[in-house]
Enzyme design. Structure first.
Site, short mmCIF file in Angstrom:
data_model
loop_
_atom_site.label_atom_id
_atom_site.label_comp_id
_atom_site.label_asym_id
_atom_site.label_seq_id
_atom_site.Cartn_x
_atom_site.Cartn_y
_atom_site.Cartn_z
N SER A 125 -13.24 16.50 -15.50
CA SER A 125 -13.37 15.23 -14.79
C SER A 125 -14.35 14.30 -15.48
CB SER A 125 -13.84 15.51 -13.36
OG SER A 125 -14.22 14.32 -12.72
N TYR A 150 -20.13 20.05 -7.44
CA TYR A 150 -18.75 19.94 -7.94
C TYR A 150 -18.77 19.53 -9.41
CZ TYR A 150 -14.54 17.57 -9.36
OH TYR A 150 -13.47 17.16 -10.10
N LYS A 154 -17.77 21.60 -13.21
CA LYS A 154 -16.91 21.14 -14.30
C LYS A 154 -17.66 21.24 -15.63
CE LYS A 154 -13.27 20.24 -11.92
NZ LYS A 154 -12.08 21.12 -12.07
C1 WQD Z 1 -13.49 5.36 -5.78
C2 WQD Z 1 -14.25 4.11 -5.40
C3 WQD Z 1 -16.02 4.46 -3.83
C4 WQD Z 1 -13.49 5.65 -0.48
C5 WQD Z 1 -14.07 11.22 -7.09
C6 WQD Z 1 -14.62 12.40 -7.83
C7 WQD Z 1 -13.79 12.65 -9.05
C8 WQD Z 1 -12.37 12.85 -8.62
C9 WQD Z 1 -11.88 11.57 -7.94
C10 WQD Z 1 -11.93 15.14 -8.13
C11 WQD Z 1 -15.75 4.33 -5.32
C12 WQD Z 1 -14.94 3.58 -3.23
C13 WQD Z 1 -13.93 5.25 -1.73
C14 WQD Z 1 -13.65 4.77 0.63
C15 WQD Z 1 -14.68 3.16 -0.82
N1 WQD Z 1 -12.28 13.94 -7.73
N2 WQD Z 1 -14.50 4.03 -1.90
N3 WQD Z 1 -14.24 3.56 0.40
O1 WQD Z 1 -15.75 8.88 -6.28
O2 WQD Z 1 -14.63 7.66 -8.23
O3 WQD Z 1 -14.19 10.08 -7.87
O4 WQD Z 1 -12.71 11.39 -6.79
O5 WQD Z 1 -11.59 15.51 -9.20
O6 WQD Z 1 -14.26 13.81 -9.70
O7 WQD Z 1 -15.93 12.09 -8.25
O8 WQD Z 1 -13.25 8.44 -6.29
O9 WQD Z 1 -11.68 7.50 -4.65
O10 WQD Z 1 -13.82 8.62 -3.82
O11 WQD Z 1 -13.94 6.41 -4.90
O12 WQD Z 1 -15.21 2.05 -1.00
O13 WQD Z 1 -13.27 5.07 1.78
O14 WQD Z 1 -13.83 3.69 -4.09
O15 WQD Z 1 -17.30 3.96 -3.47
O16 WQD Z 1 -16.37 3.15 -5.78
P1 WQD Z 1 -14.57 8.68 -7.16
P2 WQD Z 1 -13.14 7.78 -4.83
#
Ligand code: WQD
Length: 337
Positions: A125, A150, A154
């Site tokens: 990741s 997590y 990785k």
């Molecule tokens: C994306 C953006 C949030 C939800 C994570 C893991 C990564 C992979 C993918 C496993 C961010 C914003 C999110 C919400 C929001 N997972 N957001 N409201 O955190 O980039 O990555 O998931 O493999 O390893 O780290 O993905 O989709 O959670 O967030 O504003 O309800 O959307 O702050 O900026 P992230 P995400």
């Protein structure tokens, strides 16, 4: 040729099984159904008309892993998705993550390095980069100290693979995903988050469908053009195809090193507000949202430099953000119908 896909009933795993079967591979799926269901196996069969062999094995059970590879000693390669992947949960329950994501990896590596050939694709990741200094992120960007167990699993997983490859027949490709989204065009398989979605796009599609009142945008005071975080959202089918290409690279002994690393993204960064606007465009629906405080642990910006994947791996993401969001929306409507 027989390919084992661990976590093959999961979101990325199931899409990869479909692409492997499309390329004529015989696929054996291992999954413990902790974050998926047998319906996904039927969905795969409805797409490819081939039901993969399925073994309900928990890879934390060392004896079960040994017995599996005794039976399937003719395995040509393994694509390893099986792992827990919720950042927040890993903070609350680190030992679940170290046991599931590390022990399982060790047991699989112990068995495949006894075989004729050990070709291993590891699901990694972009989390390993933390907040990278330079955008877009290249594979030689430094790996930062993990901010969640997590992410640490990785990083440790990658280190284990490097150490094992030095002294065994292991050949491996580490694929560092950015943000996988979307669903197969057939709407037979897609993302099935359990409970309240942690990730942005499933929360958006559930809100649009009326399952959630509104989306909470975690902060709009970041140093970005519109104040919201920037990510590289990649269609899960593009991601799946990259796994098949990476496995073929190892099977054909085209890898230049025993362990190779590739960033898998589109190379394009999109902010949360841009994702919302794009979703409203493709769905024709207004998305209710509110700005709330930042989420702990979020990096400001992460999007991939895809030159190495394009030039060396010979792979490039084909779908746009809009197309990926449209497929996610189509899937949400189908799965709720
Ligand atoms: C994306 C953006 C949030 C939800 C994570 C893991 C990564 C992979 C993918 C496993 C961010 C914003 C999110 C919400 C929001 N997972 N957001 N409201 O955190 O980039 O990555 O998931 O493999 O390893 O780290 O993905 O989709 O959670 O967030 O504003 O309800 O959307 O702050 O900026 P992230 P995400």
């Amino acid at each position: 040729m027989k390919i084992v896909v661990t976590g093959g009933l999961g979101f990325i795993g199931s899409h990869t099984v479909v692409e492997l079967q499309n390329e004529g591979f015989e696929v054996v799926v291992i999954d413990n159904l902790s974050n998926s269901s047998l319906d996904v196996l039927d969905g795969i069969e409805r797409i490819t008309k081939i039901k993969p062999l399925f073994e309900n094995i928990d890879l934390r059970n060392k004896l079960a892993v040994q017995n599996f590879f005794k039976t399937h000693h003719d395995v040509a390669g393994v694509i390893h998705f099986a792992a827990s992947k919720a950042v927040g949960e890993s903070v609350d329950d680190p030992l679940l993550y170290y046991e599931n994501n590390i022990n399982a990896l060790v047991y699989v590596l112990q068995e495949i390095t006894k075989l004729q050939q050990a070709n291993f694709i590891f699901s990694s990741s972009c989390t390993v980069y933390g907040q990278a200094e330079k955008m877009p992120i290249t594979e030689d960007a430094s790996v930062q100290p993990a901010i969640s167990p997590y992410g640490n699993t990785k990083q440790i997983g990658e280190e284990i693979i490097f150490d094992v490859a030095k002294v065994t027949n292991l050949n491996s490709v580490l694929l560092r995903y950015f943000n996988p989204i979307g669903a197969h065009s057939s709407t037979e398989i897609g993302e099935l988050p359990l409970g309240v979605p942690q990730n942005l796009v499933p929360f958006i599609t559930q809100t649009a469908f009326g399952l959630r009142k509104e989306l909470s945008v975690f902060g709009n005071d970041y140093p970005t053009p519109d104040g919201t975080c920037i990510r590289d959202y990649i269609h899960v089918v593009d991601l799946a195809k990259a796994h098949v290409i990476a496995m073929q690279r190892l099977l054909n002994k085209r890898n230049l090193d025993k362990v190779e690393i590739f960033n898998l993204g589109t190379g394009k960064g999109s902010s949360v507000l841009e994702v919302i606007n794009a979703f409203e465009k493709v769905s024709g629906q207004k998305l209710p949202y509110k700005i709330v405080p930042r989420r702990e642990g979020d990096v400001i910006m992460a999007y991939a430099n895809t030159d190495k994947a394009n030039d060396v791996l010979g792979w490039k993401a084909a779908f746009s953000l809009e197309e990926a969001l449209a497929s996610a929306w189509k899937w949400e409507q189908k799965v709720r119908s």
